[in-house]
Design a protein around this motif. Structure first.
Motif, PDB file in Angstrom:
ATOM      1  N   ILE A 123       0.849  -1.191   0.000  1.00 15.93           N
ATOM      2  CA  ILE A 123       0.000   0.000   0.000  1.00 15.93           C
ATOM      3  C   ILE A 123       0.885   1.240   0.000  1.00 15.93           C
ATOM      4  O   ILE A 123       1.667   1.447   0.932  1.00 15.93           O
ATOM      5  CB  ILE A 123      -0.927   0.019   1.239  1.00 15.93           C
ATOM      6  N   ILE A 124       0.761   2.071  -1.020  1.00 12.82           N
ATOM      7  CA  ILE A 124       1.668   3.210  -1.161  1.00 12.82           C
ATOM      8  C   ILE A 124       1.550   4.177   0.011  1.00 12.82           C
ATOM      9  O   ILE A 124       2.550   4.727   0.494  1.00 12.82           O
ATOM     10  CB  ILE A 124       1.430   3.930  -2.512  1.00 12.82           C
ATOM     11  N   GLU A 125       0.327   4.380   0.523  1.00  9.97           N
ATOM     12  CA  GLU A 125       0.140   5.295   1.652  1.00  9.97           C
ATOM     13  C   GLU A 125       0.835   4.770   2.911  1.00  9.97           C
ATOM     14  O   GLU A 125       1.345   5.551   3.721  1.00  9.97           O
ATOM     15  CB  GLU A 125      -1.347   5.509   1.924  1.00  9.97           C
ATOM     16  N   ALA A 126       0.852   3.450   3.071  1.00 10.64           N
ATOM     17  CA  ALA A 126       1.539   2.857   4.218  1.00 10.64           C
ATOM     18  C   ALA A 126       3.051   3.026   4.078  1.00 10.64           C
ATOM     19  O   ALA A 126       3.746   3.336   5.051  1.00 10.64           O
ATOM     20  CB  ALA A 126       1.168   1.385   4.355  1.00 10.64           C
ATOM     21  N   LEU A 127       3.561   2.827   2.866  1.00  5.67           N
ATOM     22  CA  LEU A 127       4.991   3.043   2.645  1.00  5.67           C
ATOM     23  C   LEU A 127       5.369   4.492   2.952  1.00  5.67           C
ATOM     24  O   LEU A 127       6.388   4.755   3.597  1.00  5.67           O
ATOM     25  CB  LEU A 127       5.364   2.707   1.201  1.00  5.67           C
ATOM     26  N   GLU A 128       4.543   5.424   2.503  1.00  8.07           N
ATOM     27  CA  GLU A 128       4.814   6.842   2.772  1.00  8.07           C
ATOM     28  C   GLU A 128       4.849   7.111   4.269  1.00  8.07           C
ATOM     29  O   GLU A 128       5.746   7.817   4.770  1.00  8.07           O
ATOM     30  CB  GLU A 128       3.747   7.708   2.104  1.00  8.07           C
ATOM     31  N   ALA A 129       3.883   6.549   4.994  1.00  5.85           N
ATOM     32  CA  ALA A 129       3.825   6.764   6.442  1.00  5.85           C
ATOM     33  C   ALA A 129       5.031   6.139   7.136  1.00  5.85           C
ATOM     34  O   ALA A 129       5.613   6.726   8.057  1.00  5.85           O
ATOM     35  CB  ALA A 129       2.533   6.182   7.007  1.00  5.85           C
ATOM     36  N   GLY A 130       5.411   4.943   6.691  1.00  7.32           N
ATOM     37  CA  GLY A 130       6.565   4.278   7.281  1.00  7.32           C
ATOM     38  C   GLY A 130       7.854   5.041   7.038  1.00  7.32           C
ATOM     39  O   GLY A 130       8.694   5.185   7.937  1.00  7.32           O
ATOM     40  N   ILE A 131       8.012   5.546   5.824  1.00  8.56           N
ATOM     41  CA  ILE A 131       9.203   6.334   5.487  1.00  8.56           C
ATOM     42  C   ILE A 131       9.247   7.618   6.305  1.00  8.56           C
ATOM     43  O   ILE A 131      10.300   8.013   6.823  1.00  8.56           O
ATOM     44  CB  ILE A 131       9.224   6.643   3.977  1.00  8.56           C
ATOM     45  N   ASP A 132       8.104   8.284   6.436  1.00  6.21           N
ATOM     46  CA  ASP A 132       8.052   9.531   7.210  1.00  6.21           C
ATOM     47  C   ASP A 132       8.432   9.301   8.671  1.00  6.21           C
ATOM     48  O   ASP A 132       9.019  10.180   9.319  1.00  6.21           O
ATOM     49  CB  ASP A 132       6.654  10.146   7.135  1.00  6.21           C
ATOM     50  N   ALA A 133       8.093   8.120   9.191  1.00  2.00           N
ATOM     51  CA  ALA A 133       8.380   7.819  10.597  1.00  2.00           C
ATOM     52  C   ALA A 133       9.815   7.357  10.812  1.00  2.00           C
ATOM     53  O   ALA A 133      10.299   7.352  11.948  1.00  2.00           O
ATOM     54  CB  ALA A 133       7.419   6.734  11.097  1.00  2.00           C
ATOM     55  N   TYR A 134      10.497   6.991   9.744  1.00  4.79           N
ATOM     56  CA  TYR A 134      11.799   6.331   9.852  1.00  4.79           C
ATOM     57  C   TYR A 134      12.946   7.319   9.978  1.00  4.79           C
ATOM     58  O   TYR A 134      12.967   8.362   9.320  1.00  4.79           O
ATOM     59  CB  TYR A 134      12.025   5.452   8.619  1.00  4.79           C
ATOM     60  N   GLN A 135      13.924   6.945  10.781  1.00  4.14           N
ATOM     61  CA  GLN A 135      15.158   7.717  10.914  1.00  4.14           C
ATOM     62  C   GLN A 135      16.288   6.936  10.256  1.00  4.14           C
ATOM     63  O   GLN A 135      16.679   5.885  10.750  1.00  4.14           O
ATOM     64  CB  GLN A 135      15.479   7.968  12.384  1.00  4.14           C
ATOM     65  N   GLY A 136      16.797   7.463   9.138  1.00  5.43           N
ATOM     66  CA  GLY A 136      17.857   6.785   8.411  1.00  5.43           C
ATOM     67  C   GLY A 136      17.467   6.556   6.964  1.00  5.43           C
ATOM     68  O   GLY A 136      16.563   7.209   6.431  1.00  5.43           O
ATOM     69  N   LYS A 137      18.156   5.621   6.320  1.00  2.00           N
ATOM     70  CA  LYS A 137      17.879   5.241   4.934  1.00  2.00           C
ATOM     71  C   LYS A 137      17.330   3.819   4.933  1.00  2.00           C
ATOM     72  O   LYS A 137      18.072   2.862   5.139  1.00  2.00           O
ATOM     73  CB  LYS A 137      19.151   5.307   4.084  1.00  2.00           C
ATOM     74  N   PRO A 138      16.033   3.647   4.702  1.00  2.00           N
ATOM     75  CA  PRO A 138      15.438   2.312   4.783  1.00  2.00           C
ATOM     76  C   PRO A 138      15.549   1.541   3.470  1.00  2.00           C
ATOM     77  O   PRO A 138      15.909   2.089   2.421  1.00  2.00           O
ATOM     78  CB  PRO A 138      13.973   2.616   5.089  1.00  2.00           C
ATOM     79  N   LEU A 139      15.200   0.271   3.553  1.00  2.00           N
ATOM     80  CA  LEU A 139      14.998  -0.572   2.380  1.00  2.00           C
ATOM     81  C   LEU A 139      13.494  -0.710   2.200  1.00  2.00           C
ATOM     82  O   LEU A 139      12.796  -1.126   3.131  1.00  2.00           O
ATOM     83  CB  LEU A 139      15.634  -1.946   2.599  1.00  2.00           C
TER      84      LEU A 139
END
Length: 220
Positions: A99-115
């Protein structure tokens, strides 16, 4: 030599041809885990916390975080899970959703460079996910299937991977930030699957210059 760098706020993991094997823990996933799904829906993340700590203690160098629960607010759940896991461990994360909206939310919450897990060769998925990867500066898992499904022919899976890498490059994403999942087919379904995937991994490395990831237990 291709190095894929994934990072948390304080730790860096490098995936590469000459680098040590990187283990990604995948327990934080409510799919097939009814109790975990119910707990997360009810705002109980104690099992998520315990699973994160246990996997790192067992040797995982990265963790995959998924919050895909039917009829739940997946963006909110994934963001909360990401923040919680980062508060109790220091390993880099793979943010996992279709789900693109979930990916966006996860990225916004993340500190660093995720996979980011993941993108496929389906044109619609490429057009939705790759701009987000490019904008966030993340790396991405490229799964070697497309609109036709998962092919048993390794040449077809190679061509799908090549298509994804090319599309990623068109969006300004470096080849080093594309980690290909060549899709391990169970030996029970195809007796040559184990040897086949090793040849495919070598071809992906030699011809496309990409790093790879796969579910090691899938071959059983």
């Amino acid at each position: 030599m291709t190095d894929t760098v994934i990072s948390s706020a304080s730790k860096e993991v490098v995936i590469g041809f000459e680098r040590p094997f990187v283990m990604i823990g995948e327990r934080i996933n409510p799919t097939g885990r009814k109790l975990l799904a119910e707990e997360m829906k009810n705002d109980d993340f104690s099992r998520v916390e315990a699973d994160a700590i246990a996997q790192v203690s067992a040797g995982a160098q990265m963790l995959d975080v998924n919050a895909g629960i039917p009829l739940a607010d997946e963006p909110a759940l994934l963001a909360k899970a990401v923040r919680l896991v980062q508060s109790v461990t220091d390993v880099p994360l793979s943010i996992d959703s279709s789900i693109i909206e979930a990916l966006e939310a996860g990225i916004d919450a993340y500190q660093g460079k995720p996979l980011i897990n993941s993108v496929t060769g389906e044109q619609e998925v490429l057009e939705r996910v790759l701009p987000l990867v490019a904008k966030s500066g993340a790396a991405v898992v490229a799964i070697s299937n497309d609109e036709t499904g998962i092919s048993e022919d390794p040449d077809v899976r190679f061509d799908v991977a090549k298509k994804i890498v090319s599309a990623a490059n068109d969006f300004g994403i470096q080849t080093a930030d594309v980690v290909v999942d060549p899709l391990v087919i169970p030996i029970g379904a195809m007796g040559t699957a184990g040897r086949q995937v090793f040849r495919l991994v070598r071809r992906l490395r030699d011809e496309l210059g990409v790093n790879t990831t796969c579910g090691a237990s899938n071959v059983s």
